[in-house]
Design an enzyme around this catalytic site. Sequence first.
Site, mmCIF file in Angstrom:
data_model
loop_
_atom_site.group_PDB
_atom_site.id
_atom_site.type_symbol
_atom_site.label_atom_id
_atom_site.label_comp_id
_atom_site.label_asym_id
_atom_site.label_seq_id
_atom_site.Cartn_x
_atom_site.Cartn_y
_atom_site.Cartn_z
ATOM 1 N N HIS A 30 6.995 5.882 1.366
ATOM 2 C CA HIS A 30 7.775 4.718 0.925
ATOM 3 C C HIS A 30 8.655 5.090 -0.274
ATOM 4 O O HIS A 30 9.806 4.683 -0.365
ATOM 5 C CB HIS A 30 6.844 3.582 0.473
ATOM 6 N N ALA A 87 0.867 -1.192 0.000
ATOM 7 C CA ALA A 87 0.000 0.000 0.000
ATOM 8 C C ALA A 87 0.901 1.239 0.000
ATOM 9 O O ALA A 87 0.835 2.095 0.884
ATOM 10 C CB ALA A 87 -0.966 0.002 1.178
ATOM 11 N N ASP A 98 7.402 5.412 12.476
ATOM 12 C CA ASP A 98 7.452 4.286 13.414
ATOM 13 C C ASP A 98 8.786 4.366 14.167
ATOM 14 O O ASP A 98 9.659 3.516 14.019
ATOM 15 C CB ASP A 98 7.348 2.968 12.640
ATOM 16 N N GLN A 158 9.840 1.469 16.321
ATOM 17 C CA GLN A 158 10.290 0.361 15.476
ATOM 18 C C GLN A 158 11.733 0.611 14.999
ATOM 19 O O GLN A 158 12.574 -0.300 15.017
ATOM 20 C CB GLN A 158 9.353 0.220 14.278
HETATM 21 O O1 PAF Z 1 6.956 -0.642 9.027
HETATM 22 C C1 PAF Z 1 6.501 -1.606 8.391
HETATM 23 O O2 PAF Z 1 5.873 -1.460 7.341
HETATM 24 C C2 PAF Z 1 6.705 -3.009 8.932
HETATM 25 O O3 PAF Z 1 6.663 -3.011 10.315
HETATM 26 C C3 PAF Z 1 7.985 -3.687 8.417
HETATM 27 C C4 PAF Z 1 9.233 -2.954 8.872
HETATM 28 C C5 PAF Z 1 7.955 -3.726 6.896
HETATM 29 C C6 PAF Z 1 8.059 -5.113 8.936
HETATM 30 O O4 PAF Z 1 6.963 -5.861 8.515
#
Ligand code: PAF
Length: 282
Positions: A37, A32, A152, A155
């Site tokens: 991205h 998506a 994120d 993350q």
């Molecule tokens: O941030 C994301 O889209 C996801 O957490 C990742 C890093 C692709 C792992 O599935």
Amino acid sequence: MLIFDRQVALKEHLKSISYPKTTIGFVPTMGALHQGHLSLLQESLQNNTITIISIFVNPTQFNNNEDLAKYPRTLESDVQKIKSLNESILVFAPKVDDIYEGKTISEHFDFDGLENQMEGAFRPGHFDGVGTIVKRLFEIIQPTNAYFGEKDFQQLQIVRKMVEKEQLPVNVVGCHIFRESNGLAMSSRNERLSAHEKQKSAIIYQTLLDAKAKFGTKSAENIKEWVANKFERETDFKLEYFQIADEATLLPCLRKSKNRKYRAFIAVFVNNIRLIDTISLN
Ligand code: PAF
């Protein structure tokens, strides 16, 4: 453009095109694709000889089956977007079985407590799932540089911690947040918002900007109270958390220290769609 749906085929291809000075830039995604991205891909294209994007909705990082089922899956249009950016980008879009080989479970990680705060507290097991898939993708692709968005942020810090603890030979690059014109952080989940919800969700970033402005003179506790009161009055939104935390440890800021860097973090539900955002405060 080359699209691989099996790790064996991708590994073989990489072996055949890797020379001593080849650098591999890797952008892991769940598809998506949006402008955020694409900006990670651009960063990778500028700094590496090969760029690979993975598109894989990773089941082990979802603690809510409905969220997993409703996560947008738009491979065809994702591929078109990648193609218009640069046809040399390699796409890895595996099936669940190719990655998990019949055992769709997470490895357990110790991220020195980073995993217990915010997203980790509200989404049990989430970061074990993220660690599992990112480590597996790193093993398959063996990137020189891997690009993650700062939206994120927790993350990002967790991936950095995993790389440090497991001594993985990857350079993790954090990239700034891409926003819609109203300030809403770009996210694949935004696709599920109606135009009206998208417009109203500007309140999330506005709250972060206001928190930043207050941070010079007010305590973290005071700002948290202000945010909680503000969202009590907003019937279209349900605040899950608002936190001010140390950037490195992610521990809540109890008393400000001049030598530490802080960030505000927020998670909000809009009509059952969960949105997160973050801002650096100093
Ligand atoms: O941030 C994301 O889209 C996801 O957490 C990742 C890093 C692709 C792992 O599935």
